[in-house]
Design a protein around this motif. Structure first.
Motif, PDB file in Angstrom:
ATOM      1  N   MET A  11       0.944  -1.198   0.021  1.00 35.35           N
ATOM      2  CA  MET A  11      -0.128   0.178  -0.058  1.00 35.35           C
ATOM      3  C   MET A  11       1.004   1.262   0.010  1.00 35.35           C
ATOM      4  O   MET A  11       1.724   1.520   1.004  1.00 35.35           O
ATOM      5  N   ASN A  12       0.786   2.172  -0.962  1.00 31.89           N
ATOM      6  CA  ASN A  12       1.750   3.311  -0.971  1.00 31.89           C
ATOM      7  C   ASN A  12       0.758   4.298  -0.480  1.00 31.89           C
ATOM      8  O   ASN A  12      -0.312   4.410  -0.618  1.00 31.89           O
ATOM      9  N   MET A  13       1.623   5.188   0.590  1.00 31.94           N
ATOM     10  CA  MET A  13       1.095   6.335   1.112  1.00 31.94           C
ATOM     11  C   MET A  13       1.611   7.623   0.602  1.00 31.94           C
ATOM     12  O   MET A  13       2.855   7.540   0.266  1.00 31.94           O
ATOM     13  N   TYR A  14       0.835   8.565   0.637  1.00 32.05           N
ATOM     14  CA  TYR A  14       1.257  10.117   0.093  1.00 32.05           C
ATOM     15  C   TYR A  14       0.933  11.032   1.041  1.00 32.05           C
ATOM     16  O   TYR A  14      -0.175  11.284   1.425  1.00 32.05           O
ATOM     17  N   PHE A  15       1.818  11.873   1.680  1.00 31.36           N
ATOM     18  CA  PHE A  15       1.639  12.700   2.526  1.00 31.36           C
ATOM     19  C   PHE A  15       1.593  14.099   1.731  1.00 31.36           C
ATOM     20  O   PHE A  15       2.781  14.431   1.088  1.00 31.36           O
ATOM     21  N   GLU A  16       0.456  14.601   1.565  1.00 30.81           N
ATOM     22  CA  GLU A  16       0.294  15.831   0.764  1.00 30.81           C
ATOM     23  C   GLU A  16       1.106  16.759   1.264  1.00 30.81           C
ATOM     24  O   GLU A  16       0.893  17.180   2.328  1.00 30.81           O
ATOM     25  N   GLY A  17       1.838  17.735   0.401  1.00 27.42           N
ATOM     26  CA  GLY A  17       2.792  18.780   0.704  1.00 27.42           C
ATOM     27  C   GLY A  17       4.019  18.264   0.975  1.00 27.42           C
ATOM     28  O   GLY A  17       4.956  19.470   0.981  1.00 27.42           O
ATOM     29  N   TYR A  18       4.374  17.246   1.089  1.00 27.58           N
ATOM     30  CA  TYR A  18       5.797  16.624   1.278  1.00 27.58           C
ATOM     31  C   TYR A  18       6.338  15.801   0.404  1.00 27.58           C
ATOM     32  O   TYR A  18       7.616  15.634   0.316  1.00 27.58           O
ATOM     33  N   GLY A  19       5.307  15.419  -0.206  1.00 26.34           N
ATOM     34  CA  GLY A  19       5.882  14.318  -1.463  1.00 26.34           C
ATOM     35  C   GLY A  19       6.395  12.992  -0.840  1.00 26.34           C
ATOM     36  O   GLY A  19       7.162  12.181  -1.565  1.00 26.34           O
ATOM     37  N   TYR A  20       5.909  12.686   0.337  1.00 19.05           N
ATOM     38  CA  TYR A  20       6.537  11.190   0.772  1.00 19.05           C
ATOM     39  C   TYR A  20       5.640  10.265   0.001  1.00 19.05           C
ATOM     40  O   TYR A  20       4.552  10.230   0.186  1.00 19.05           O
ATOM     41  N   ARG A  21       6.111   9.022  -0.409  1.00 18.43           N
ATOM     42  CA  ARG A  21       5.550   8.159  -0.971  1.00 18.43           C
ATOM     43  C   ARG A  21       5.787   6.821  -0.529  1.00 18.43           C
ATOM     44  O   ARG A  21       7.253   6.413  -0.614  1.00 18.43           O
ATOM     45  N   GLY A  22       4.907   6.024   0.074  1.00 18.78           N
ATOM     46  CA  GLY A  22       5.333   4.448   0.379  1.00 18.78           C
ATOM     47  C   GLY A  22       6.352   4.521   1.363  1.00 18.78           C
ATOM     48  O   GLY A  22       6.506   5.221   2.448  1.00 18.78           O
ATOM     49  N   GLU A  47      21.854  16.685  11.410  1.00 17.72           N
ATOM     50  CA  GLU A  47      20.870  17.092  12.372  1.00 17.72           C
ATOM     51  C   GLU A  47      19.819  17.344  11.599  1.00 17.72           C
ATOM     52  O   GLU A  47      19.616  17.417  10.555  1.00 17.72           O
ATOM     53  N   PHE A  48      18.649  17.652  12.378  1.00 19.87           N
ATOM     54  CA  PHE A  48      17.373  17.894  11.861  1.00 19.87           C
ATOM     55  C   PHE A  48      16.776  19.050  12.032  1.00 19.87           C
ATOM     56  O   PHE A  48      15.762  19.473  12.987  1.00 19.87           O
ATOM     57  N   ILE A  49      17.364  20.255  12.127  1.00 14.82           N
ATOM     58  CA  ILE A  49      17.084  21.600  12.477  1.00 14.82           C
ATOM     59  C   ILE A  49      16.906  22.735  11.391  1.00 14.82           C
ATOM     60  O   ILE A  49      16.851  24.016  11.718  1.00 14.82           O
ATOM     61  N   GLY A  66      33.290  17.054   6.560  1.00 13.55           N
ATOM     62  CA  GLY A  66      32.614  15.788   6.289  1.00 13.55           C
ATOM     63  C   GLY A  66      31.523  15.716   5.163  1.00 13.55           C
ATOM     64  O   GLY A  66      31.775  16.646   4.292  1.00 13.55           O
ATOM     65  N   ASP A  67      30.685  14.607   5.163  1.00 14.88           N
ATOM     66  CA  ASP A  67      29.900  14.443   4.251  1.00 14.88           C
ATOM     67  C   ASP A  67      28.165  14.480   4.547  1.00 14.88           C
ATOM     68  O   ASP A  67      27.501  13.850   3.747  1.00 14.88           O
ATOM     69  N   LYS A  68      27.898  15.189   5.784  1.00 17.18           N
ATOM     70  CA  LYS A  68      26.617  15.110   6.304  1.00 17.18           C
ATOM     71  C   LYS A  68      26.122  16.430   5.929  1.00 17.18           C
ATOM     72  O   LYS A  68      26.413  17.433   5.966  1.00 17.18           O
ATOM     73  N   ILE A  69      24.615  16.222   6.068  1.00 16.71           N
ATOM     74  CA  ILE A  69      23.815  17.406   5.687  1.00 16.71           C
ATOM     75  C   ILE A  69      23.013  17.683   6.832  1.00 16.71           C
ATOM     76  O   ILE A  69      22.832  16.921   8.009  1.00 16.71           O
ATOM     77  N   ILE A  70      22.427  18.786   6.848  1.00 21.70           N
ATOM     78  CA  ILE A  70      21.284  19.299   8.023  1.00 21.70           C
ATOM     79  C   ILE A  70      19.805  19.342   7.278  1.00 21.70           C
ATOM     80  O   ILE A  70      19.632  20.194   6.291  1.00 21.70           O
ATOM     81  N   MET A  71      18.937  18.664   7.703  1.00 20.46           N
ATOM     82  CA  MET A  71      17.606  18.414   6.865  1.00 20.46           C
ATOM     83  C   MET A  71      16.493  19.000   8.108  1.00 20.46           C
ATOM     84  O   MET A  71      16.879  19.316   9.220  1.00 20.46           O
ATOM     85  N   ASP A  84      10.552  13.342  10.956  1.00 22.63           N
ATOM     86  CA  ASP A  84       9.338  12.354  11.589  1.00 22.63           C
ATOM     87  C   ASP A  84       8.672  11.309  10.396  1.00 22.63           C
ATOM     88  O   ASP A  84       8.475  10.384  10.820  1.00 22.63           O
ATOM     89  N   ARG A  85       9.125  11.544   9.140  1.00 21.24           N
ATOM     90  CA  ARG A  85       9.055  10.642   7.972  1.00 21.24           C
ATOM     91  C   ARG A  85       9.795   9.645   8.048  1.00 21.24           C
ATOM     92  O   ARG A  85       9.320   8.532   7.894  1.00 21.24           O
TER      93      ARG A  85
END
Length: 317
Positions: free
Chosen positions: A1-12, A76-78, A35-40, A46-47
């Protein structure tokens, strides 16, 4: 079952999202550059928490417009919603500018077993212990992608290194793994020129010319003489060369008692002695006989005056 969160584009069960990217300097996080890390943004966390995502979290980063792809981890997620922050060297690899759109997707990468690196300059090899510096730097990296250029900061200087090859795939995870590291020659490396063989020091040209002019030794080049005392036919021809004239001159300055006693030999030139019957000597190859010996020889050859040595005639007839 594929799920889609409107506004964020999350799929399945797959995390896929497009963000605007900015360099780490915009959020005052200079440690991101090493380094090679990003901040989201927090919504991404949450997703990801609701999905069955393997840890550590690794992502595929793609610039769709330039068709460039790389991989990274997350620190980090900030970040503000709709934005991410990444190292500036990573933006350069992806040909991204500030505010460009970038596609993020979660990824599962195999553990790396081999990586080949190529420094941009030979300065990196001049470091006292480049292996230790590289090991310390790679602790801040979670994955490597073939074709990327990573940055190593050391002693207030930045060194860029290309990822030439990775195994077992083109993108690998280097977290808690034993990975063999190989180095290719730096991009600006030049083969040392082989020293040209030095020519031996040249001697004096005049001395070389003199050496070349010296006649080589040639045996049996003297004039031929007959044992019966008769003149040799080829005597004049044999004394034409310099070596033969020199040999004749040597013989002419050592007269023997037996040869001087022969009064029948005519004198060719005043002050010179001629040996043999009819042998002619060249004026260039002979040496002068002392004047005293020449005068004594002349006295011997002059006939003495003898009175009343003619024939007798009778007056009577």
């Amino acid at each position: 079952m594929n799920m889609y969160f409107e506004g964020y584009g999350y799929r399945g069960s797959t995390f896929e999202q497009t963000y605007r990217c900015y360099p780490a300097s915009f959020i005052d996080k200079p440690q991101l550059e090493s380094g090679d890390k990003i901040i989201m943004p927090p919504s991404a966390l949450d997703r990801l928490a609701s999905l069955h995502i393997e840890y550590p979290m690794l992502f595929e980063v793609r610039n769709t417009a330039a068709e460039r792809t790389s991989h990274c981890g997350v620190l980090e997620f900030i970040a503000e919603e709709g934005m991410i922050y990444m190292p500036y060297w990573m933006m350069q690899n992806l040909l991204l500018q500030e505010g460009d759109m970038v596609f993020i997707k979660n990824a599962n990468l195999p553990k790396g077993t081999y990586v080949k690196l190529q420094p941009h300059t030979t300065d990196f090899l001049d470091i006292s212990n480049p292996k230790a510096i590289l090991e310390k730097t790679l602790r801040n990296y979670s994955c490597l992608t073939t074709g990327d250029s990573i940055m190593v900061a050391y002693n207030n200087k930045k060194y860029y290194i290309d990822i030439v090859e990775t195994k077992p795939s083109s993108a690998i995870s280097i977290i808690e793994t034993d990975c063999e590291v190989d180095f290719a020659p730096p991009l600006d490396y030049k083969e040392p020129e082989r020293p040209k063989p030095t020519a031996p020091p040249s001697s004096d040209p005049a001395a070389e010319a003199q050496v070349e002019e010296e006649p080589k030794f040639s045996p049996f080049t003297g004039p031929g003489r007959r044992l019966d005392g008769k003149p040799a036919k080829d005597l004049d021809a044999s004394s034409s060369s310099p070596a033969k004239r020199q040999a004749n001159a040597t013989n002419s300055v050592q007269p023997s008692a037996a040869s001087t006693s022969q009064s029948t030999v005519p004198r060719k030139t005043t002050g010179k002695l001629v040996f043999g019957s009819g042998g002619s000597q060249s004026s260039k190859g002979t040496e002068k006989v002392p004047e005293k010996d020449a005068k004594e020889e002349a006295k011997k050859e002059e006939p003495k005056f003898s009175a009343f040595t003619g024939k007798k005639y009778s007056l009577k007839g």
